[in-house]
Scaffold this active site. Structure first.
Site, short mmCIF file in Angstrom:
data_model
loop_
_atom_site.label_atom_id
_atom_site.label_comp_id
_atom_site.label_asym_id
_atom_site.label_seq_id
_atom_site.Cartn_x
_atom_site.Cartn_y
_atom_site.Cartn_z
N ARG A 28 30.87 25.87 44.24
CA ARG A 28 30.65 26.74 43.07
C ARG A 28 31.33 26.17 41.84
NH1 ARG A 28 32.64 32.88 43.91
NH2 ARG A 28 34.65 31.81 43.83
N TYR A 54 40.97 39.28 36.80
CA TYR A 54 41.62 37.97 36.96
C TYR A 54 40.64 36.81 36.92
CZ TYR A 54 40.81 39.11 41.97
OH TYR A 54 40.29 39.49 43.18
N LYS A 55 39.35 37.12 36.76
CA LYS A 55 38.35 36.06 36.66
C LYS A 55 38.12 35.74 35.17
CE LYS A 55 36.29 37.64 41.00
NZ LYS A 55 36.62 36.51 41.88
N PHE A 61 29.99 41.39 47.49
CA PHE A 61 31.25 40.82 47.96
C PHE A 61 31.74 41.67 49.13
CE2 PHE A 61 35.81 39.91 47.86
CZ PHE A 61 35.76 38.53 47.86
N ASP A 98 29.46 47.00 40.35
CA ASP A 98 30.66 46.16 40.46
C ASP A 98 30.46 44.99 39.50
OD1 ASP A 98 32.48 44.16 41.11
OD2 ASP A 98 32.56 44.74 43.23
#
Lengths: 413, 413
Positions: B372, B223-224, B127, B198
């Site tokens: 996605r 938050y995912k 990312f 990560d």
């Protein structure tokens, strides 16, 4: 003996131009809260706003909330509300991260604006986190970089041609002693240094004019006088004239020119947004956004005038009532040299403060022997201050504080 | 044509061992949410918890909340709940700051554990924020330090004796391609490098065993899949064996051995707490703390098994229904090589996703041409997945996505 009559107190409260603001805060019953300099009181509007953000925005809009509720802009919209209170231009303040991390960003930024110099100047009255993180930043910068710490009253004379930047907290967290921001900023500029200000104990309490004094960078917190809630986001200011030049070091995607292009190379955003790092904390920023609305109709000059009047009343009442009881004023006696808190040295300060709290007067204690009382003009009145002094007198005269229950040290005070 | 009968779907949903978890989430009506890999759904318990934290804790306890409600311990208590989900020991995870800033902390920490080396190895599938902030960290470290970026499938062979640390995101945010954490960690150790992981797209989705693979450092977001809310606090992991040695660089007061002694010199706290910087964000941590309670009775193996089953069903349904409609699977076909998302290349992906969202199926789009779909086993069922594929087929076959309303690009997707 009190120094002021009930009638005079009543008149002060009824003619207070900020009196109507108190109704906008959820003050618990039976509490005189003189610790808004540590954690501000809950603004009532925050309750609905947080509920709305959680249930309607997150709960229903889900990922669409970033656009639909403009979450993505919160660091700037909240920053602009803070800007108005500290004499900063719109677009010059970002609400993000903690004060500690913003200090790191600001010190790195100062070096990028003044690359020929290697010394940060601060003082021993600064809040420790500023010194801790700056010590790490200078170590990280490399050979020859250092943090120079002098006594607060030696700062002015210590600013010389070796100093890259001054890092000064305007108001001392223990004593309330206030630095002269205009004079120190001018002195820094005369010496070719960058002026970085920490406004943690100033924002929402003093009339601050970052633009007027020509400050270069500033940071501050929002959970004290700005009432953003425990651990609410901090802020960072970069003067518009530096925004193109300043080189961020904590370069997260939210500071990228185009975060959603997902390029592999970092290009800093225009303006203050380049000081952003990670994804903005939406719940916390929403709470702070609502809390700041309490300031929309507030004139900071009135805040400062009332802060001084409350503080002067408190000093007079305490000194009159508690003569010979071991208190020593450690805040400057001259109101122009103070922030919005009054501190006394008190040998058994911890226990005295615990007893005060048990009797409904909440201030706080700072090791080793300081009791602090903060004055927040939006929700503290003159009767509160007089009553707090009366309670302090009672606790000292009756030796109430000697009870064992008040002497058990807790982790945080 | 569907690949599965309604009866078979029904059986999958009714025999799903995680089926009861869905009732703990506030899913809006009429929405099939396949974007929990970007922002998780609101756990119902968060509503009450946030209200309690605001109104009862902050509102009533005020400054006393730091002790009374153990706010000061939230970074650790929340960290421990995350630890259980990623195979980490209690006391090895701190919930704090953003992922970006935790990447900076982790990379600085990696250099402190491997001071003779100067290269961080990452890959082009990482990312971007990880790369942006690492680029700054290596620049800050000085002459000769660098970030080496290779293609994802070249990471293993690129680990050599020059590498100070690998910084790898386990699951690719676009394709869902999963690195082999055990193999890469072992390879890093063989070469004398530190392994930094990560887990942003892994935590709460995969079976992770940080202890088992011997990872040195890790970061991730909440938050995912962990459903902490928009911009909720991230986390950082330091393996117990490194906790005494690791040298923090972003040294705020909350990482100090005795933050409330207000010493001028920084002494790092014992254990994971030294990775803390500023004052913890209490509202956000409370929300996350409540969100994590949804995981208390969850077996991560069941989560992974259901994630794979949902993903396999989605691929089969989409490929059968949408043959010849321009979709190309870009996620690995082998489930063992994927995280919990399925991505397709789709030339008009942006408009197609907007049309899907308008028809109640929420996934997301990543430039330039990826659509996605994330699979979150706690609240997504087999019927949802089949219905999502059916809706995608309809949108492609009717060319619904060609309508102008679906083609207006918004800032965030």
């Amino acid at each position: 003996m009190p120094t002021i009559s009930d009638i005079a107190l009543e008149r002060l409260d009824t003619t207070d131009p900020l009196r109507h603001k108190r109704a906008e805060f959820s003050l618990p019953d039976g509490v005189i809260y003189l610790d808004g300099n540590s954690l501000g009181v809950l603004p009532s509007a925050v309750k609905q706003r947080v509920q709305k953000t959680v249930e309607e925005e997150w709960g229903v809009s889900l990922i669409r909330g970033w656009n639909k509720h403009e979450w993505i802009d919160l660091p700037i919209t909240v920053g602009n509300k803070i800007a108005r209170l500290i004499g900063a231009e719109a677009g010059s303040v970002l609400a993000a991260d903690s004060t500690s991390l913003n200090v790191a960003k600001a010190v790195f930024a100062a070096f990028s604006l003044n690359p020929e110099r290697r010394v940060i100047l601060s003082d021993s009255g600064n809040f420790p986190t500023d010194l801790y993180i700056t010590q790490s930043v200078v170590a990280q910068m490399g050979e020859g970089y250092s943090l120079k710490i002098v006594a607060p009253d030696e700062v002015y004379d210590a600013i010389d041609e070796t100093i890259a930047a001054t890092l000064i907290t305007e108001v001392d967290y223990r004593t309330g002693r206030k630095h002269d921001m205009a004079a120190l900023t001018a002195r820094a500029h005369d010496a070719g240094a960058i002026a970085v200000w920490d406004l943690c104990h100033s924002a929402g309490a003093l009339e601050i004019d970052l633009t007027g004094v020509g400050a270069d960078l500033a940071v501050g917190c929002s959970y004290k006088y700005l009432n953003g809630g425990p651990g609410s986001p901090a802020f960072i200011y970069v003067a518009p004239k530096h925004q193109k030049q300043v080189k961020p070091v904590l370069t997260g995607w939210m500071g990228h020119e185009k975060p959603f292009a997902f390029d592999l190379a970092y290009i800093p955003a225009e303006g203050i947004r380049r000081m952003a790092a990670g994804t903005p904390p939406v719940l916390a920023l929403s709470a702070l956004d609502a809390a700041l609305d309490a300031w929309a109709d507030v004139d900071m000059r009135q805040v400062r005038e009332k802060s001084i009047a409350l503080s002067e009343l408190f000093i007079a009442e305490v000194e009159e009532r508690c003569v010979g009881l071991g208190l020593e004023l450690v805040s400057p006696r001259n109101a122009a040299e103070r922030g919005s808190q009054i501190s006394f040295r008190c040998a058994d300060g911890y226990a005295v403060m615990q007893a005060l709290i048990a009797h409904g007067v909440i201030g706080d204690f700072r090791a080793p022997d300081i009791i602090r009382f903060g004055f927040t003009p939006l929700y503290v009145g003159y009767h509160d201050v007089a009553k707090a002094a009366e309670t302090l007198e009672m606790i000292l005269k009756t030796k109430e504080w000697c009870k064992p229950i008040y002497r058990v040290q807790e982790k945080v005070t």
